[in-house]
Motif scaffolding. Structure first.
Motif, PDB file in Angstrom:
ATOM      1  N   LYS A 112       6.323  -9.206  10.419  1.00  0.00           N
ATOM      2  CA  LYS A 112       6.323 -10.563   9.861  1.00  0.00           C
ATOM      3  C   LYS A 112       5.539 -10.634   8.549  1.00  0.00           C
ATOM      4  CE  LYS A 112       7.073 -13.439  13.960  1.00  0.00           C
ATOM      5  NZ  LYS A 112       6.481 -14.467  14.862  1.00  0.00           N
ATOM      6  N   GLU A 113       4.379  -9.967   8.490  1.00  0.00           N
ATOM      7  CA  GLU A 113       3.562  -9.986   7.279  1.00  0.00           C
ATOM      8  C   GLU A 113       4.267  -9.270   6.128  1.00  0.00           C
ATOM      9  OE1 GLU A 113       0.007 -11.123   6.291  1.00  0.00           O
ATOM     10  OE2 GLU A 113       1.223 -12.511   7.437  1.00  0.00           O
ATOM     11  N   VAL A 114       4.877  -8.146   6.432  1.00  0.00           N
ATOM     12  CA  VAL A 114       5.602  -7.406   5.393  1.00  0.00           C
ATOM     13  C   VAL A 114       6.769  -8.235   4.871  1.00  0.00           C
ATOM     14  CG1 VAL A 114       7.063  -5.387   4.929  1.00  0.00           C
ATOM     15  CG2 VAL A 114       4.925  -5.120   6.203  1.00  0.00           C
ATOM     16  N   LYS A 115       7.489  -8.874   5.773  1.00  0.00           N
ATOM     17  CA  LYS A 115       8.634  -9.684   5.342  1.00  0.00           C
ATOM     18  C   LYS A 115       8.168 -10.912   4.561  1.00  0.00           C
ATOM     19  CE  LYS A 115      12.984 -11.702   6.859  1.00  0.00           C
ATOM     20  NZ  LYS A 115      13.892 -11.966   7.998  1.00  0.00           N
ATOM     21  N   ARG A 116       7.056 -11.513   4.974  1.00  0.00           N
ATOM     22  CA  ARG A 116       6.544 -12.698   4.275  1.00  0.00           C
ATOM     23  C   ARG A 116       6.161 -12.374   2.837  1.00  0.00           C
ATOM     24  NH1 ARG A 116       1.588 -15.036   3.233  1.00  0.00           N
ATOM     25  NH2 ARG A 116       0.445 -13.386   4.325  1.00  0.00           N
ATOM     26  N   LEU A 117       5.585 -11.205   2.626  1.00  0.00           N
ATOM     27  CA  LEU A 117       5.068 -10.862   1.307  1.00  0.00           C
ATOM     28  C   LEU A 117       6.032 -10.032   0.452  1.00  0.00           C
ATOM     29  CD1 LEU A 117       1.379 -10.166   2.362  1.00  0.00           C
ATOM     30  CD2 LEU A 117       2.168 -12.007   0.860  1.00  0.00           C
ATOM     31  N   SER A 118       7.077  -9.490   1.072  1.00  0.00           N
ATOM     32  CA  SER A 118       8.048  -8.704   0.299  1.00  0.00           C
ATOM     33  C   SER A 118       9.444  -9.290   0.316  1.00  0.00           C
ATOM     34  CB  SER A 118       8.106  -7.265   0.830  1.00  0.00           C
ATOM     35  OG  SER A 118       8.759  -7.211   2.084  1.00  0.00           O
ATOM     36  N   GLY A 119       9.723 -10.146   1.313  1.00  0.00           N
ATOM     37  CA  GLY A 119      11.058 -10.718   1.438  1.00  0.00           C
ATOM     38  C   GLY A 119      11.991  -9.897   2.292  1.00  0.00           C
ATOM     39  N   VAL A 120      11.552  -8.695   2.701  1.00  0.00           N
ATOM     40  CA  VAL A 120      12.401  -7.824   3.520  1.00  0.00           C
ATOM     41  C   VAL A 120      11.555  -7.174   4.614  1.00  0.00           C
ATOM     42  CG1 VAL A 120      14.009  -7.319   1.635  1.00  0.00           C
ATOM     43  CG2 VAL A 120      12.040  -5.830   1.987  1.00  0.00           C
ATOM     44  N   VAL A 121      12.220  -6.624   5.623  1.00  0.00           N
ATOM     45  CA  VAL A 121      11.520  -5.931   6.708  1.00  0.00           C
ATOM     46  C   VAL A 121      11.121  -4.529   6.232  1.00  0.00           C
ATOM     47  CG1 VAL A 121      12.698  -7.240   8.510  1.00  0.00           C
ATOM     48  CG2 VAL A 121      13.680  -5.081   7.687  1.00  0.00           C
ATOM     49  N   PRO A 122      10.152  -3.901   6.898  1.00  0.00           N
ATOM     50  CA  PRO A 122       9.685  -2.579   6.457  1.00  0.00           C
ATOM     51  C   PRO A 122      10.792  -1.541   6.275  1.00  0.00           C
ATOM     52  CG  PRO A 122       8.198  -3.458   8.112  1.00  0.00           C
ATOM     53  CD  PRO A 122       9.350  -4.409   8.034  1.00  0.00           C
ATOM     54  N   LYS A 123      11.781  -1.526   7.148  1.00  0.00           N
ATOM     55  CA  LYS A 123      12.853  -0.528   7.056  1.00  0.00           C
ATOM     56  C   LYS A 123      13.623  -0.652   5.746  1.00  0.00           C
ATOM     57  CE  LYS A 123      16.723   1.384   9.698  1.00  0.00           C
ATOM     58  NZ  LYS A 123      17.534   1.242  10.945  1.00  0.00           N
ATOM     59  N   GLU A 124      13.927  -1.900   5.345  1.00  0.00           N
ATOM     60  CA  GLU A 124      14.656  -2.115   4.096  1.00  0.00           C
ATOM     61  C   GLU A 124      13.773  -1.792   2.891  1.00  0.00           C
ATOM     62  OE1 GLU A 124      17.056  -5.639   1.668  1.00  0.00           O
ATOM     63  OE2 GLU A 124      16.572  -5.901   3.798  1.00  0.00           O
ATOM     64  N   LEU A 125      12.497  -2.094   3.008  1.00  0.00           N
ATOM     65  CA  LEU A 125      11.560  -1.792   1.934  1.00  0.00           C
ATOM     66  C   LEU A 125      11.460  -0.282   1.728  1.00  0.00           C
ATOM     67  CD1 LEU A 125       9.658  -3.325   0.005  1.00  0.00           C
ATOM     68  CD2 LEU A 125       7.861  -3.079   1.735  1.00  0.00           C
ATOM     69  N   PHE A 126      11.450   0.466   2.812  1.00  0.00           N
ATOM     70  CA  PHE A 126      11.381   1.922   2.739  1.00  0.00           C
ATOM     71  C   PHE A 126      12.584   2.505   1.995  1.00  0.00           C
ATOM     72  CE2 PHE A 126      12.859   5.888   4.865  1.00  0.00           C
ATOM     73  CZ  PHE A 126      11.939   6.756   4.278  1.00  0.00           C
ATOM     74  N   LYS A 127      13.753   1.943   2.231  1.00  0.00           N
ATOM     75  CA  LYS A 127      14.961   2.442   1.555  1.00  0.00           C
ATOM     76  C   LYS A 127      14.892   2.202   0.051  1.00  0.00           C
ATOM     77  CE  LYS A 127      17.993   1.684   5.549  1.00  0.00           C
ATOM     78  NZ  LYS A 127      19.143   0.876   6.073  1.00  0.00           N
ATOM     79  N   ASP A 128      14.324   1.062  -0.344  1.00  0.00           N
ATOM     80  CA  ASP A 128      14.141   0.712  -1.764  1.00  0.00           C
ATOM     81  C   ASP A 128      15.371   1.051  -2.587  1.00  0.00           C
ATOM     82  OD1 ASP A 128      12.934  -0.254  -4.037  1.00  0.00           O
ATOM     83  OD2 ASP A 128      11.675   1.491  -4.371  1.00  0.00           O
ATOM     84  N   LYS A 129      16.487   0.472  -2.203  1.00  0.00           N
ATOM     85  CA  LYS A 129      17.760   0.778  -2.867  1.00  0.00           C
ATOM     86  C   LYS A 129      17.696   0.488  -4.365  1.00  0.00           C
ATOM     87  CE  LYS A 129      20.589  -0.014   1.242  1.00  0.00           C
ATOM     88  NZ  LYS A 129      21.664  -0.854   1.857  1.00  0.00           N
ATOM     89  N   ASN A 130      18.114   1.448  -5.158  1.00  0.00           N
ATOM     90  CA  ASN A 130      18.166   1.361  -6.620  1.00  0.00           C
ATOM     91  C   ASN A 130      16.780   1.172  -7.246  1.00  0.00           C
ATOM     92  OD1 ASN A 130      19.647   1.514  -9.025  1.00  0.00           O
ATOM     93  ND2 ASN A 130      19.740  -0.701  -9.218  1.00  0.00           N
ATOM     94  N   ASP A 131      15.732   1.605  -6.501  1.00  0.00           N
ATOM     95  CA  ASP A 131      14.393   1.592  -7.091  1.00  0.00           C
ATOM     96  C   ASP A 131      13.998   0.191  -7.577  1.00  0.00           C
ATOM     97  OD1 ASP A 131      12.232   3.214  -7.479  1.00  0.00           O
ATOM     98  OD2 ASP A 131      12.828   3.912  -9.449  1.00  0.00           O
ATOM     99  N   ARG A 132      14.167  -0.805  -6.707  1.00  0.00           N
ATOM    100  CA  ARG A 132      13.998  -2.202  -7.116  1.00  0.00           C
ATOM    101  C   ARG A 132      12.559  -2.692  -7.105  1.00  0.00           C
ATOM    102  NH1 ARG A 132      16.293  -6.144  -3.601  1.00  0.00           N
ATOM    103  NH2 ARG A 132      16.004  -4.642  -1.934  1.00  0.00           N
ATOM    104  N   PHE A 133      11.747  -2.183  -6.172  1.00  0.00           N
ATOM    105  CA  PHE A 133      10.459  -2.816  -5.922  1.00  0.00           C
ATOM    106  C   PHE A 133       9.415  -2.317  -6.904  1.00  0.00           C
ATOM    107  CE2 PHE A 133      12.784  -3.237  -1.954  1.00  0.00           C
ATOM    108  CZ  PHE A 133      12.652  -4.602  -1.743  1.00  0.00           C
ATOM    109  N   LEU A 134       8.940  -3.221  -7.750  1.00  0.00           N
ATOM    110  CA  LEU A 134       8.128  -2.850  -8.902  1.00  0.00           C
ATOM    111  C   LEU A 134       6.806  -2.213  -8.504  1.00  0.00           C
ATOM    112  CD1 LEU A 134       7.856  -2.742 -11.928  1.00  0.00           C
ATOM    113  CD2 LEU A 134       6.984  -5.062 -11.924  1.00  0.00           C
ATOM    114  N   LEU A 135       6.215  -2.623  -7.393  1.00  0.00           N
ATOM    115  CA  LEU A 135       4.948  -2.024  -6.992  1.00  0.00           C
ATOM    116  C   LEU A 135       5.121  -0.534  -6.733  1.00  0.00           C
ATOM    117  CD1 LEU A 135       1.977  -2.435  -6.436  1.00  0.00           C
ATOM    118  CD2 LEU A 135       2.535  -2.955  -4.075  1.00  0.00           C
ATOM    119  N   PHE A 136       6.268  -0.142  -6.152  1.00  0.00           N
ATOM    120  CA  PHE A 136       6.538   1.281  -5.968  1.00  0.00           C
ATOM    121  C   PHE A 136       6.693   1.962  -7.325  1.00  0.00           C
ATOM    122  CE2 PHE A 136       8.656   1.150  -1.481  1.00  0.00           C
ATOM    123  CZ  PHE A 136       7.460   0.708  -0.959  1.00  0.00           C
ATOM    124  N   ASN A 137       7.347   1.274  -8.258  1.00  0.00           N
ATOM    125  CA  ASN A 137       7.582   1.847  -9.579  1.00  0.00           C
ATOM    126  C   ASN A 137       6.296   2.161 -10.320  1.00  0.00           C
ATOM    127  OD1 ASN A 137      10.326   1.750  -9.345  1.00  0.00           O
ATOM    128  ND2 ASN A 137      10.612  -0.076 -10.556  1.00  0.00           N
TER     129      ASN A 137
END
Length: 253
Positions: free
Chosen positions: A223-248
């Motif tokens: 719930k906390e991950v989804k609240r602050l990222s908009g997605v669940v941890p599994k989808e965040l891990f996939k990071d399709k097309n290198d979208r998430f700027l904090l990872f970048n």
């Protein structure tokens, strides 16, 4: 995790004199002819960004403390140099209140700190120039309680309770919360939750999709991950097309 080869990135840690105020200096370059869609994630910092693109020319912006995910785009052929600040910089280096810039992006004068488009030609030189400028701006007589408080927050990755922090710095929790709300626009607990989330992203990036930082249980973590990222941890891990700027902005170097 999909890596977009058109997105170049680099990070430099601050020198010791700036370690209380700056987390890092980072750069991103979109070398392609197409915009790159991103999601900016809360990371417990605020940024000053210097960027140039053929579409938008040279600009300087202040990116406020994020408390929610925000969608954006990096234009084609854009070069961006940025400084990620710790919250103590607001009071003792920049002399502004972040409460008015939470979840906002504000333009700064194009002569801010004497940085010009030409300074974006060399990241190392940019780093040295803005470091020297910031060192000259640091105010003396930093409140040791505030310094210790932030040291504990970052060292514990936001996992310490408000009560524990208050006891360790000998500062009343009500006074701490008043300080946080007045200067940063959020409570201490809310800020610690963001810091904890940010550290959890490193675990998620490695495929560790379970709570490790004082979350109540797996459901609370999701719930906390989804609240602050908009997605669940599994989808965040996939990071399709290198979208998430904090990872970048956290390349393996």
């Amino acid at each position: 995790m999909t890596i977009n080869s058109a997105i170049k990135r680099r990070i430099i840690k601050p020198e010791p004199r700036l370690s209380d105020f700056v987390e890092n200096f980072w750069m991103i370059e979109n070398t392609s002819d197409s915009p790159h869609d991103i999601v900016v994630l809360p990371n417990g910092r605020f940024d000053i960004a210097f960027f140039y693109s053929p579409e938008e020319s040279f600009q300087i912006t202040r990116i406020g403390l994020e408390t929610e995910p925000a969608k954006g785009s990096i234009p084609p052929k854009t070069l961006l140099f940025a400084i990620s600040f710790k919250l103590l910089a607001i009071e003792y280096l920049l002399d502004v209140k972040a409460a008015s810039i939470v979840n906002t992006v504000d333009p700064l004068p194009t002569d801010f700190w004497g940085i010009t488009k030409d300074d974006l030609s060399d990241f190392e030189c940019f780093y040295k120039k803005v470091s020297a400028k910031m060192i000259s701006l640091i105010k003396p007589n930093i409140d040791p309680r505030k310094q210790k408080l932030f040291e504990l927050i970052y060292a514990s990755n936001g996992a310490m309770s408000v009560k524990e922090l208050s006891e360790k710095v000998f500062w009343n929790s009500r006074q701490i919360n008043r300080y946080f709300n007045d200067h940063f626009g959020i409570s201490l607990k809310a800020y610690c939750n963001i810091v904890r989330f940010k550290e959890s992203l490193e675990h998620i990036k490695e495929g560790r999709l379970f709570p490790e930082l004082n979350f109540t249980d797996q459901n609370h973590f999701i719930k906390e991950v989804k609240r602050l990222s908009g997605v669940v941890p599994k989808e965040l891990f996939k990071d399709k097309n290198d979208r998430f700027l904090l990872f970048n902005t956290q390349p393996e170097e």
